[in-house]
Design a protein around this motif. Structure first.
Motif, PDB file in Angstrom:
ATOM      1  N   VAL A  15       0.858  -1.191   0.000  1.00 15.41           N
ATOM      2  CA  VAL A  15       0.000   0.000   0.000  1.00 15.41           C
ATOM      3  C   VAL A  15       0.894   1.242   0.000  1.00 15.41           C
ATOM      4  CG1 VAL A  15      -1.827  -1.210   1.233  1.00 15.41           C
ATOM      5  CG2 VAL A  15      -0.153   0.110   2.535  1.00 15.41           C
ATOM      6  N   GLU A  16       0.300   2.390  -0.259  1.00 14.37           N
ATOM      7  CA  GLU A  16       1.059   3.633  -0.245  1.00 14.37           C
ATOM      8  C   GLU A  16       1.338   4.068   1.191  1.00 14.37           C
ATOM      9  OE1 GLU A  16       2.453   5.168  -2.843  1.00 14.37           O
ATOM     10  OE2 GLU A  16       1.713   3.428  -3.969  1.00 14.37           O
ATOM     11  N   PRO A  17       2.503   4.639   1.455  1.00 16.15           N
ATOM     12  CA  PRO A  17       2.824   5.094   2.814  1.00 16.15           C
ATOM     13  C   PRO A  17       1.821   6.132   3.318  1.00 16.15           C
ATOM     14  CG  PRO A  17       4.770   5.144   1.408  1.00 16.15           C
ATOM     15  CD  PRO A  17       3.602   4.891   0.502  1.00 16.15           C
ATOM     16  N   GLU A  18       1.517   6.063   4.614  1.00 15.68           N
ATOM     17  CA  GLU A  18       0.648   7.028   5.297  1.00 15.68           C
ATOM     18  C   GLU A  18      -0.804   6.968   4.821  1.00 15.68           C
ATOM     19  OE1 GLU A  18       2.345  10.974   5.986  1.00 15.68           O
ATOM     20  OE2 GLU A  18       4.219  10.274   5.103  1.00 15.68           O
ATOM     21  N   ASN A  19      -1.178   5.931   4.098  1.00 12.26           N
ATOM     22  CA  ASN A  19      -2.543   5.823   3.591  1.00 12.26           C
ATOM     23  C   ASN A  19      -3.323   4.830   4.455  1.00 12.26           C
ATOM     24  OD1 ASN A  19      -4.918   5.223   2.034  1.00 12.26           O
ATOM     25  ND2 ASN A  19      -3.865   6.081   0.248  1.00 12.26           N
ATOM     26  N   VAL A  20      -4.059   5.372   5.420  1.00 11.87           N
ATOM     27  CA  VAL A  20      -4.785   4.537   6.378  1.00 11.87           C
ATOM     28  C   VAL A  20      -5.873   3.718   5.695  1.00 11.87           C
ATOM     29  CG1 VAL A  20      -6.290   4.583   8.427  1.00 11.87           C
ATOM     30  CG2 VAL A  20      -4.307   6.109   8.295  1.00 11.87           C
ATOM     31  N   ALA A  21      -6.567   4.322   4.746  1.00  9.32           N
ATOM     32  CA  ALA A  21      -7.660   3.628   4.059  1.00  9.32           C
ATOM     33  C   ALA A  21      -7.135   2.413   3.298  1.00  9.32           C
ATOM     34  CB  ALA A  21      -8.387   4.583   3.114  1.00  9.32           C
ATOM     35  N   GLN A  22      -6.035   2.589   2.563  1.00  9.34           N
ATOM     36  CA  GLN A  22      -5.454   1.467   1.824  1.00  9.34           C
ATOM     37  C   GLN A  22      -4.954   0.379   2.766  1.00  9.34           C
ATOM     38  OE1 GLN A  22      -2.434   2.300  -1.076  1.00  9.34           O
ATOM     39  NE2 GLN A  22      -3.701   3.726  -2.247  1.00  9.34           N
ATOM     40  N   LEU A  23      -4.340   0.790   3.861  1.00 10.58           N
ATOM     41  CA  LEU A  23      -3.819  -0.185   4.823  1.00 10.58           C
ATOM     42  C   LEU A  23      -4.951  -0.987   5.450  1.00 10.58           C
ATOM     43  CD1 LEU A  23      -1.457  -1.391   6.348  1.00 10.58           C
ATOM     44  CD2 LEU A  23      -1.554   0.529   7.951  1.00 10.58           C
ATOM     45  N   ALA A  24      -6.019  -0.303   5.857  1.00 10.18           N
ATOM     46  CA  ALA A  24      -7.163  -0.995   6.445  1.00 10.18           C
ATOM     47  C   ALA A  24      -7.802  -1.937   5.437  1.00 10.18           C
ATOM     48  CB  ALA A  24      -8.181   0.029   6.947  1.00 10.18           C
ATOM     49  N   ASN A  25      -7.917  -1.500   4.193  1.00 11.99           N
ATOM     50  CA  ASN A  25      -8.505  -2.342   3.152  1.00 11.99           C
ATOM     51  C   ASN A  25      -7.660  -3.588   2.903  1.00 11.99           C
ATOM     52  OD1 ASN A  25     -10.486  -2.751   0.898  1.00 11.99           O
ATOM     53  ND2 ASN A  25      -8.614  -2.576  -0.329  1.00 11.99           N
ATOM     54  N   ALA A  26      -6.339  -3.426   2.889  1.00 13.34           N
ATOM     55  CA  ALA A  26      -5.442  -4.569   2.687  1.00 13.34           C
ATOM     56  C   ALA A  26      -5.565  -5.564   3.839  1.00 13.34           C
ATOM     57  CB  ALA A  26      -4.000  -4.086   2.549  1.00 13.34           C
ATOM     58  N   ILE A  27      -5.624  -5.049   5.046  1.00 16.41           N
ATOM     59  CA  ILE A  27      -5.785  -5.918   6.222  1.00 16.41           C
ATOM     60  C   ILE A  27      -7.075  -6.710   6.117  1.00 16.41           C
ATOM     61  CG2 ILE A  27      -6.171  -5.954   8.714  1.00 16.41           C
ATOM     62  CD1 ILE A  27      -4.333  -3.462   8.875  1.00 16.41           C
ATOM     63  N   ASN A  28      -8.172  -6.020   5.834  1.00 18.53           N
ATOM     64  CA  ASN A  28      -9.471  -6.696   5.741  1.00 18.53           C
ATOM     65  C   ASN A  28      -9.494  -7.710   4.599  1.00 18.53           C
ATOM     66  OD1 ASN A  28     -10.983  -5.561   7.932  1.00 18.53           O
ATOM     67  ND2 ASN A  28     -11.105  -3.634   6.800  1.00 18.53           N
ATOM     68  N   THR A  29      -8.825  -7.371   3.501  1.00 21.28           N
ATOM     69  CA  THR A  29      -8.765  -8.301   2.363  1.00 21.28           C
ATOM     70  C   THR A  29      -8.152  -9.631   2.788  1.00 21.28           C
ATOM     71  OG1 THR A  29      -8.640  -6.535   0.709  1.00 21.28           O
ATOM     72  CG2 THR A  29      -7.781  -8.691   0.070  1.00 21.28           C
ATOM     73  N   LEU A  30      -7.053  -9.573   3.513  1.00 16.72           N
ATOM     74  CA  LEU A  30      -6.369 -10.801   3.915  1.00 16.72           C
ATOM     75  C   LEU A  30      -7.080 -11.517   5.063  1.00 16.72           C
ATOM     76  CD1 LEU A  30      -2.572  -9.865   3.688  1.00 16.72           C
ATOM     77  CD2 LEU A  30      -4.022 -11.021   2.022  1.00 16.72           C
ATOM     78  N   LEU A  31      -7.607 -10.772   6.002  1.00 15.99           N
ATOM     79  CA  LEU A  31      -8.272 -11.417   7.142  1.00 15.99           C
ATOM     80  C   LEU A  31      -9.587 -12.069   6.735  1.00 15.99           C
ATOM     81  CD1 LEU A  31      -7.683  -9.020  10.178  1.00 15.99           C
ATOM     82  CD2 LEU A  31      -6.297 -10.929   9.367  1.00 15.99           C
ATOM     83  N   ASN A  32     -10.228 -11.524   5.712  1.00 21.34           N
ATOM     84  CA  ASN A  32     -11.530 -12.048   5.284  1.00 21.34           C
ATOM     85  C   ASN A  32     -11.437 -13.111   4.201  1.00 21.34           C
ATOM     86  OD1 ASN A  32     -12.845 -10.312   7.080  1.00 21.34           O
ATOM     87  ND2 ASN A  32     -12.986  -8.672   5.566  1.00 21.34           N
ATOM     88  N   ASN A  33     -10.219 -13.410   3.770  1.00 24.67           N
ATOM     89  CA  ASN A  33     -10.036 -14.408   2.713  1.00 24.67           C
ATOM     90  C   ASN A  33      -8.958 -15.394   3.165  1.00 24.67           C
ATOM     91  OD1 ASN A  33      -9.385 -15.874   0.367  1.00 24.67           O
ATOM     92  ND2 ASN A  33      -9.948 -14.161  -0.964  1.00 24.67           N
ATOM     93  N   ASP A  34      -9.388 -16.456   3.830  1.00 24.51           N
ATOM     94  CA  ASP A  34      -8.440 -17.432   4.377  1.00 24.51           C
ATOM     95  C   ASP A  34      -7.572 -18.051   3.285  1.00 24.51           C
ATOM     96  OD1 ASP A  34      -9.520 -16.931   6.845  1.00 24.51           O
ATOM     97  OD2 ASP A  34     -10.775 -18.732   6.896  1.00 24.51           O
TER      98      ASP A  34
END
Length: 236
Positions: A183-202
């Motif tokens: 994700v891009e540095p300092e981008n909270v929205a992208q970071l949260a989206n990446a986290i949710n993507t991985l946590l929600n897709n085993d």
């Protein structure tokens, strides 16, 4: 720098990214030898993995590890966890920025979602924490983060990495959409989206984790790198 690059016979760099991101180095690319940092890839058996997971009531575990300084970007991981459900963020390490991070956690009422583990020197305990986590986060925000060996520690345990697009060796170690997400540095929205993507897709999370383990074995095993060092210095 130009003078030393000019008189050098060989230039040892940690990743190919360095050649094209350093304008002074680029003209000397023919002299460059890529030889990254490495680690021991074997994993000791341990029994605390389930105990750590049980401690957090079955929630998904996100892990940050490193010195608590501003450029590591842990503040953005803390802000991102506000948009993630059923997960905890463990922060392993200590430093002068800890008080600021603790204030941020308190201000956002995240004391039940962000846990500061402090500095952990025991190798077995650190290994158990890496083994227990589901996703490793490296939210660094400056090119000061040139490689981040800690990514290798997570990948060795088969954990996907979410890192930031710094254009340094960081992005050579863990590859976007192969061993994790970038994700891009300092981008909270992208970071949260990446986290949710991985946590929600085993399936995706496990696949990236397997790829991460294989990449460490293939490219960053210290035993392989020993031979490459000898070759660079012509001692074999």
């Amino acid at each position: 720098y130009k003078y030393f690059y000019k008189i050098s016979d060989r230039i040892h760099i940690l990743s190919p990214n360095v050649i094209y991101s350093d304008k002074i180095l680029t003209p000397f690319k023919e002299k460059c030898y890529i030889l990254p940092f490495g680690i021991k890839t074997e994993i000791s058996e341990n029994n605390l993995n389930n105990a750590i997971k049980d401690k957090y009531c079955g929630k998904k575990i996100l892990l940050c590890s490193g010195r608590l300084v501003r450029f590591k970007g842990f503040q953005y991981a803390i802000k991102a966890i506000n948009h993630v459900q059923n997960a905890v963020l463990l922060i392993m390490g200590d430093g002068k920025y800890r008080h600021t991070l603790e204030q941020l956690v308190a201000e956002n009422n995240l004391t039940d979602k962000v846990i500061f583990l402090g500095e952990i020197s025991n190798k077995k305990t650190k290994s158990e924490i890496f083994e227990a986590c589901d996703v490793f986060l490296l939210p660094s925000i400056q090119r000061t983060e040139s490689f981040a060996i800690v990514q290798l520690e997570a990948m060795k345990h088969g954990k996907p990495v979410i890192n930031t697009n710094l254009g340094t060796g960081v992005n050579y170690v863990s590859i976007d959409k192969e061993t994790g997400l970038t994700v891009e540095p300092e981008n909270v929205a992208q970071l949260a989206n990446a986290i949710n993507t991985l946590l929600n897709n085993d399936e995706l999370r496990l696949q990236y984790g397997q790829n991460a383990r294989k990449r460490v074995e293939d490219l960053f095993d210290i035993e392989i790198l020993k031979h490459n060092y000898r070759r660079i210095y012509n001692i074999e």
